[in-house]
Design an enzyme around this catalytic site. Sequence first.
Site, short mmCIF file in Angstrom:
data_model
loop_
_atom_site.label_atom_id
_atom_site.label_comp_id
_atom_site.label_asym_id
_atom_site.label_seq_id
_atom_site.Cartn_x
_atom_site.Cartn_y
_atom_site.Cartn_z
N HIS A 78 0.24 -3.02 -9.95
CA HIS A 78 0.80 -3.07 -8.59
C HIS A 78 0.79 -4.52 -8.07
O HIS A 78 -0.26 -5.16 -8.04
CB HIS A 78 -0.05 -2.15 -7.71
CG HIS A 78 0.45 -2.01 -6.33
ND1 HIS A 78 0.04 -2.84 -5.31
CD2 HIS A 78 1.32 -1.15 -5.78
CE1 HIS A 78 0.64 -2.48 -4.19
NE2 HIS A 78 1.43 -1.45 -4.45
N GLU A 91 5.48 0.17 -8.16
CA GLU A 91 5.61 -1.08 -7.36
C GLU A 91 4.92 -2.23 -8.10
O GLU A 91 4.14 -2.98 -7.54
CB GLU A 91 4.96 -0.89 -5.98
CG GLU A 91 5.33 0.41 -5.30
CD GLU A 91 4.78 0.54 -3.90
OE1 GLU A 91 3.56 0.62 -3.74
OE2 GLU A 91 5.59 0.53 -2.95
N CYS A 116 5.69 -7.25 0.76
CA CYS A 116 4.24 -7.56 0.73
C CYS A 116 3.86 -8.35 -0.53
O CYS A 116 2.93 -9.16 -0.49
CB CYS A 116 3.41 -6.28 0.74
SG CYS A 116 3.33 -5.48 2.34
N CYS A 126 3.69 -1.03 5.51
CA CYS A 126 2.88 -2.21 5.17
C CYS A 126 3.65 -3.52 5.33
O CYS A 126 3.09 -4.52 5.79
CB CYS A 126 2.35 -2.08 3.75
SG CYS A 126 3.62 -1.69 2.53
O1 FUB Z 1 -1.16 0.98 -0.75
C1 FUB Z 1 -1.04 0.21 0.44
C2 FUB Z 1 0.29 -0.45 0.49
O2 FUB Z 1 1.30 0.55 0.49
C3 FUB Z 1 0.63 -1.29 -0.72
O3 FUB Z 1 0.21 -2.61 -0.65
C4 FUB Z 1 2.10 -1.20 -0.75
O4 FUB Z 1 2.63 -1.56 -2.01
C5 FUB Z 1 2.35 0.23 -0.41
O5 FUB Z 1 2.24 1.04 -1.53
ZN ZN Z 2 4.57 -3.70 1.82
#
Ligand code: FUB
Ligand code: ZN
Length: 668
Positions: free
Chosen positions: A272, A324, A342, A415
């Site tokens: 991730h 992701e 993010c 987020c």
């Molecule tokens: O899991 C928390 C946040 O939500 C992550 O950083 C993002 O990628 C989204 O999945």
């Molecule tokens: Zn995000």
Amino acid sequence: MKKTSLLLTIFCSAVVFAQHSDYSIQAVDFTKVKLTDNFWLPRIEINRTVTIPASFERCESTGRVKNFVMAGERKGKFCTHYPFDDTDIYKTIEGASFSLAVHPDAKLEKYLDSLIKIIGKAQEPDGYLYTARTIDPVNVGPWLGKERWEKEREMSHELYNAGHLYEAAAAHYLATKKRNLLNIALKNADLVCSVFGPDKKHVAPGHEIVEMGLVKLYRITGKKEYLTTAKFFIEERGHYNGYDKNSHDPWKNGAYWQDDKPVVEQDEAEGHAVRAGYLYSAIADVAALTGDDSLLHTIDKIWQNVVEKKMYVQGSVGSNGDGERFGNNYELPNATAYNETCAAIANVFWNERMFLLHGDSKYIDVLEKTLYNGLISGIGLDGKSFFYTNAMQIKNSFTHGDMEAQRSGWFDCSCCPTNLVRLIPSVPGYIYAQKDENIFINLFISCAAELNIHNNPVQILQQNNYPWDGHLVFTINPQRSEAFNIMIRIPGWAQNKAIPSTLYQFENPSNQQVNIKVNGQVIDYKIQNGYALINKTWKKNDVVEVDLPMEIRRVVANENLKDDIGKVALQRGPIIYCAEGIDNNTSTDNFIIPNNAIFTSEYKADMLNGITILKSDVPKVLIDNNQNISTVKQPFMAIPYYAWANRGKGEMMVWFPERVNAIDIISR
Ligand code: FUB
Ligand code: ZN
């Protein structure tokens, strides 16, 4: 001595002795840098006047605030989607605090106090703070275990919430000097430190950020345990026996969580992308504070891997939507690019820290690439519409796999918008850095900055129209004449390097030089770690002028990057361009941008808040109703990538075929 004043004394003396060592280069705090420019200042203003209020409004209207209220009352039913929704409030408070630090606003401060009161009531007596459990600990959702932290390694995000709380509390305390949120954070951090550690509970946090947050609390309080717990969490990765480490499935082998190997054995960015970026940032912090070279070597290797094999041309990372996550080496598809906003933010955090560790401009080259392109593409010019994913291409169907072709005001998982709320006002903090008598100028943004060398206040003024114009003027105003080094970053793109690796290169080398004048005289300068080093005894009103060549550059990809073979991207200064249907007779398909295409650039003050556009007449393949194919020269126009999708739905393209055999011919 009363107990409270004893505690205060301990706290204050801890502050004094807190930092034996840290990054040897220190960023000049954003509060010391007052922007006067036309690119970032309007964005920060929109963040202050539109994004922050809209974000708080959405935290209220979606039930995020209500979750805290219910947790305070210990009754009700968690009413939003994800257990990490608490963090949207924390991140918005963090952004609002950055804003308050330079723009006092009694009403906003009062509103924050009211939210902090609600947050405080939601905290359990021992410091635990996580609304998804506290509201009704017996009936918890599927992401939570029955016990606290039972599912931390997977999806509960208990420590992720804590990390964002710490980051918000640090920002709020530094901005307002109030301890109301800080005390809540410290109480939680003390609980976390009492639960986790070598002789206590072991876990590799399921979503990193608690490590960076703990470091911030350590810097404020000097409490060593916060730093050692951050290091413990980093070193916990890769020691869990519950995964099938031989599985190629990243969900099963721990790679998704950067947990398949101890961090010092990791050499490839994996899993991730936001989690990874926060982990690498935390490793940099802990390496700086502890001098642990093995941690440093790990992030050096991983950085090389990302910049060499895993970054899109506009600075985005995390190509794979399934989880992701980072794709494999050279897996950078355009049609399905994921590129979470993010992840771009995390990449900026990480590259800033790499610079502070090493003092090399290549990290700021990457930071600038991400910041000016794949990061601010995440927010619309209105300040209240966002991309969660950042596409590289939108075809005529106006869909993009599961990804977005149009911005949204908010998401169930929001987020990215709230991460932008905190990133945008912090931009002035990335402009300057200092190590002893070396002043690094990293970003080119008109501003007035107050620095200090050996107790000698030094003001630096920047005047430019960057990123549209390469003429940069710096006025150096020391209170007393003094010798020191001004280190001006000469961007890689101004030295024939599209990126500090072989992943992308400029197709045609340029022989234009970067000229520098001091008080009107052209000087010879030496380049050190990517910086033009100018050493002299500076006196009031000394003027440095730098001219960066702003040619339009053709970017081509490494032959291993199969998705971009035979294609070209366009760059001018730090800006990567794209074409949108709206400027190209509705369609970006079937254009060919041959090597001999002649481009012109033009600044358009009235377009998309002021942008430089690129124009040319280039061949376009046309197919008539009888399926006859012809190639006809047509006008072609490109705009900065970050500005796409501000004028309704339409096609978009970043990589253009150079020859007809690289076209995916589209017939309409
Ligand atoms: O899991 C928390 C946040 O939500 C992550 O950083 C993002 O990628 C989204 O999945
Ligand atoms: Zn995000």
